[in-house]
Design a protein around this motif. Sequence first.
Motif, short mmCIF file in Angstrom:
data_model
loop_
_atom_site.label_atom_id
_atom_site.label_comp_id
_atom_site.label_asym_id
_atom_site.label_seq_id
_atom_site.Cartn_x
_atom_site.Cartn_y
_atom_site.Cartn_z
N GLU A 1 125.19 145.08 24.45
CA GLU A 1 126.01 145.39 23.27
C GLU A 1 126.17 144.16 22.39
O GLU A 1 126.85 144.20 21.37
CB GLU A 1 127.39 145.91 23.69
N ARG B 1 120.67 145.81 38.63
CA ARG B 1 121.44 144.69 38.08
C ARG B 1 121.07 144.56 36.62
O ARG B 1 119.97 144.94 36.20
CB ARG B 1 121.13 143.35 38.77
N ALA B 2 121.98 144.02 35.83
CA ALA B 2 121.66 143.72 34.43
C ALA B 2 120.75 142.49 34.47
O ALA B 2 121.19 141.38 34.75
CB ALA B 2 122.94 143.45 33.65
N GLN C 1 119.80 136.39 22.27
CA GLN C 1 119.65 136.68 23.70
C GLN C 1 118.15 136.71 24.04
O GLN C 1 117.40 137.57 23.54
CB GLN C 1 120.30 138.01 24.06
N LYS D 1 116.43 137.68 26.53
CA LYS D 1 115.81 138.85 27.18
C LYS D 1 115.32 139.87 26.16
O LYS D 1 114.44 140.67 26.47
CB LYS D 1 116.74 139.47 28.21
C1 LIG Z 1 127.17 148.70 27.35
C2 LIG Z 1 126.85 147.39 27.98
C3 LIG Z 1 126.61 146.29 27.19
C4 LIG Z 1 126.24 145.06 27.74
N1 LIG Z 1 125.92 144.02 26.92
C5 LIG Z 1 125.41 142.89 27.45
C6 LIG Z 1 124.92 141.87 26.61
O1 LIG Z 1 124.88 141.98 25.38
N2 LIG Z 1 124.43 140.75 27.19
C7 LIG Z 1 124.41 140.59 28.55
O2 LIG Z 1 123.96 139.54 29.01
N3 LIG Z 1 124.86 141.55 29.37
C8 LIG Z 1 125.34 142.70 28.86
N4 LIG Z 1 125.76 143.72 29.69
C9 LIG Z 1 125.61 143.57 31.14
C10 LIG Z 1 126.96 143.48 31.87
O3 LIG Z 1 127.49 142.19 31.74
C11 LIG Z 1 126.72 143.86 33.33
O4 LIG Z 1 126.27 145.18 33.38
C12 LIG Z 1 127.98 143.71 34.18
O5 LIG Z 1 128.36 142.36 34.28
C13 LIG Z 1 127.80 144.25 35.58
O6 LIG Z 1 126.67 143.64 36.18
P1 LIG Z 1 125.48 144.52 36.76
O7 LIG Z 1 125.04 145.45 35.67
O8 LIG Z 1 124.42 143.53 37.11
O9 LIG Z 1 126.03 145.25 37.94
C14 LIG Z 1 126.15 144.92 29.15
C15 LIG Z 1 126.42 146.05 29.95
C16 LIG Z 1 126.75 147.25 29.38
C17 LIG Z 1 126.97 148.45 30.28
#
Ligand SMILES: Cc1cc2nc3c(=O)[nH]c(=O)nc-3n(C[C@H](O)[C@H](O)[C@H](O)COP(=O)(O)O)c2cc1C
Length: 216
Positions: free
Chosen positions: A160, A16-17, A71, A73
């Motif tokens: 990003e 998960r992110a 952010q 994190k």
């Molecule tokens: C290239 C990329 C950039 C992202 N940038 C951010 C960000 O700046 N801040 C954030 O909170 N989440 C960010 N995310 C997380 C996405 O929101 C998250 O991956 C998506 O909602 C799917 O959730 P999961 O990764 O938990 O399955 C990013 C994900 C990707 C792949």
Amino acid sequence: MTKNKKTLSQAIQERRATPSFDSAPIPAEDLRQILDAGLHAPSGYNLQPWRFVVVQSAEQKKKLRGASYNQGKVEEASAVIVACGDSDGWRKDLDLILEQGRKGGMPESYAAQAQSSVPNYMSSFSSGQMQAWLNKQVMLAFTHMMLMAEVMGYDTAPMEGFEQDKVHEVLRLPLSYWVVALLAIGHAKGPDKFDGGRFEIGHTVFGEEFGKPLKL
Ligand SMILES: Cc1cc2nc3c(=O)[nH]c(=O)nc-3n(C[C@H](O)[C@H](O)[C@H](O)COP(=O)(O)O)c2cc1C
């Protein structure tokens, strides 16, 4: 200290992110293993245009947070890998790439072809095409690192949400660098993020041509 090593399938399913990290330092050998996974990624003509700046000090993480829309994190992670692409990398590295390739058995015909086609191809890019090309290459290495960290039991957050100019300033990056994404690594603090789910396969995968369902 790592915990809960996973198989690649588990890491892909369970990743998960991560919204928040506990800030514990990451052992150097673990960081090395994660970076090595990125450096083993494939790239067009093996040009390896990625460049990574690893941010671990409290002072730099705080500044990087300021360049990343505040952010939290970014500051909480054990390490943030700032993944960049160098638009001039191919100019500097082509000879080295061919030298390394020859050691691994690259045929002279391949080396000769690369020697002329790489400069032709790369110097034809507009700046937008160069950014797109760098994004494509660097994200492969980024994904290798993200999944290696997850397999090793770490939690990760791809990002990003940052300001290109501000990240440049904080990290004192050369002008030829393009910041592609940030990868926060550490151990999650508090509950994991919700699982947003994914489209079922028929929504995004076709068989043989656009619009036809893939028969599995
Ligand atoms: C290239 C990329 C950039 C992202 N940038 C951010 C960000 O700046 N801040 C954030 O909170 N989440 C960010 N995310 C997380 C996405 O929101 C998250 O991956 C998506 O909602 C799917 O959730 P999961 O990764 O938990 O399955 C990013 C994900 C990707 C792949």
